[in-house]
Design an enzyme around this catalytic site. Structure first.
Site, mmCIF file in Angstrom:
data_model
loop_
_atom_site.group_PDB
_atom_site.id
_atom_site.type_symbol
_atom_site.label_atom_id
_atom_site.label_comp_id
_atom_site.label_asym_id
_atom_site.label_seq_id
_atom_site.Cartn_x
_atom_site.Cartn_y
_atom_site.Cartn_z
ATOM 1 N N THR A 98 149.713 -39.040 86.361
ATOM 2 C CA THR A 98 149.132 -37.772 85.878
ATOM 3 C C THR A 98 149.841 -36.556 86.465
ATOM 4 O OG1 THR A 98 147.478 -37.246 87.587
ATOM 5 C CG2 THR A 98 146.862 -38.930 86.004
ATOM 6 N N SER A 133 152.091 -33.559 87.389
ATOM 7 C CA SER A 133 153.108 -32.738 86.727
ATOM 8 C C SER A 133 152.704 -31.292 86.930
ATOM 9 C CB SER A 133 153.148 -33.051 85.221
ATOM 10 O OG SER A 133 154.432 -32.820 84.688
ATOM 11 N N LYS A 150 156.892 -31.004 79.533
ATOM 12 C CA LYS A 150 156.096 -32.169 79.133
ATOM 13 C C LYS A 150 156.887 -33.032 78.139
ATOM 14 C CE LYS A 150 152.543 -33.054 80.456
ATOM 15 N NZ LYS A 150 152.255 -33.792 81.724
ATOM 16 N N PRO A 177 146.596 -35.187 75.736
ATOM 17 C CA PRO A 177 145.391 -34.378 75.534
ATOM 18 C C PRO A 177 145.716 -32.986 74.991
ATOM 19 C CG PRO A 177 145.601 -35.115 77.839
ATOM 20 C CD PRO A 177 146.917 -35.340 77.165
ATOM 21 N N LEU A 209 143.810 -29.030 75.059
ATOM 22 C CA LEU A 209 143.349 -28.269 76.229
ATOM 23 C C LEU A 209 142.092 -28.930 76.815
ATOM 24 C CD1 LEU A 209 143.971 -25.606 77.792
ATOM 25 C CD2 LEU A 209 142.241 -24.528 76.335
#
Ligand code: NDP
Length: 343
Positions: free
Chosen positions: A85, A87, A164, A187, A189
């Site tokens: 997860t 980043s 990303k 995902p 927001l």
């Protein structure tokens, strides 16, 4: 679903989304090793475990930084699953379009190479819809799916979206041809309840609105997903065999900034005076976009929100999304509960 005694690595375990994932994994029977940058922050996880009545000894913390090689191999050793997860998700976009790429992309390569070397069965990576829908023009009727990839060459793409997109591409390349499987969760927001007073960037948008920092709003909307659903998606993606090799958009629906403000005014009437009720006209931004890169990025997002196909996450991962209204309400309630918004 229950996880056996497997050790699961969660990178960036002190993040807003990751804390929900850690609790859910331990609730489901797993053992978690979490990477963090500041070892003192392991206590935040201990306090959450205590509050949830979960045993502290199901969690251990290790130090690893996405920008350094040290620690990753040890972190992944003995792990059957890896949830990546970590980043950078800064509140303000840097000027340099590629500034966030080294930690995001090279960090993903470090974490996923370690997972592959450790013989992990599956990696689930937190990507984003930012890796899906940028640079494809303004056709708002288009439905974005897991087959779409952002165009990092687009003049309208943000440095965060570049990071990303590059990180996700590097992840697929790193695990290509290996026995370690990859699934990405993308995902929109993320709103929904906070577990403690640490704010991520997405929650800080709502906080600014509730604190009266936006006198008017831009005519912009987004897909919104509840953090509880994002955590559930990660845990399901570890275990569902058919998830292998797929990218899952997770989004409960779309709302404009004005709709978000209206929901907050309805749910928290004592704050209504602070909440914006008007949108700023779009033409000055369109004009500024001729000369400014920042304005160009904004202008590309004006108007109706992009449409996202979250159907596969419902069908394959078995998710039932909270509505975006529920996610807004839950985040608003937590911001008040943790005193991050004053009444
Ligand atoms: P947070 O900022 O709360 O979490 C980000 C995590 O990444 C933190 O744990 C942070 O560590 C870690 N991190 C950042 N830079 C480094 C680094 N150089 N080395 C090691 N760790 C690092 O944000 P979220 O929880 O919202 O984001 C988690 C993931 O979800 C990210 O990959 C983000 O891109 C993605 N995402 C988030 C969305 C959202 O709306 N929130 C939407 C779509 C995707 P530390 O705690 O030490 O700062």
């Amino acid at each position: 679903m229950t996880l056996s005694d497997d050790m699961i690595l969660v990178t960036g375990c002190t993040g807003f989304i990751a804390k929900h994932i850690v609790l859910k994994l331990i609730e489901t029977g797993g053992r978690v090793r979490g990477t963090l940058r500041d070892p003192a922050r392991a206590d935040e996880i201990h306090r959450l475990l205590d509050a949830a009545g979960l045993p502290r000894n199901r969690f251990e913390a290790v130090v690893a930084n996405l920008e350094r090689d040290e620690g990753w191999r040890e972190a992944a050793r003995g792990c059957r699953f890896v949830l990546h997860t970590a980043s950078p998700f800064p509140a303000a976009q840097p000027r340099d379009k590629f500034a966030l790429v080294p930690p995001a992309r090279d960090g993903a390569v470090r974490a996923l190479s370690a997972a592959r070397e450790a013989g992990a069965q599956r990696v689930v990576m937190t990507s984003s819809v930012a890796a899906i829908f940028y640079g494809h023009g303004r056709d708002r009727a288009r439905l974005f799916t897991e087959r779409d990839v952002s165009d990092v060459g687009s003049p309208n793409i943000s440095p965060y979206a570049v990071s990303k997109t590059e990180a996700e591409k590097a992840a697929w390349d790193t695990l290509a041809g290996s026995s370690t499987e990859l699934v990405t969760i993308n995902p929109s927001l993320v709103f929904g309840p906070l577990l403690d007073a640490q704010l991520g960037t997405s929650a800080s948008i709502l906080r600014m609105m509730m604190n009266g920092r936006f006198p008017v709003l831009l005519d912009i909307g987004f897909g919104i997903v509840d953090v509880r659903d994002v955590a559930a998606a990660h845990v399901a993606a570890l275990q569902v065999p058919e998830a292998r090799g797929r990218r899952f958009i997770v989004s409960g629906g779309e709302l404009s900034l004005l709709q978000i403000s209206e929901i907050l005014a309805r749910e928290f009437p004592d704050l209504a005076r602070r909440l914006p009720r008007r949108t700023f006209p779009s033409w000055p931004i369109e004009m500024a976009a001729r000369v400014s890169r920042r304005a160009r990025m904004l202008a590309a997002e004006l108007g109706a929100p992009k449409r996202l196909d979250a159907g596969p996450a419902e069908v394959v991962l078995g998710l039932r999304f909270h509505t975006p209204e529920e996610a807004v309400r839950a985040l608003g309630e937590s911001l008040l509960r943790f005193d991050l918004v004053k009444r």
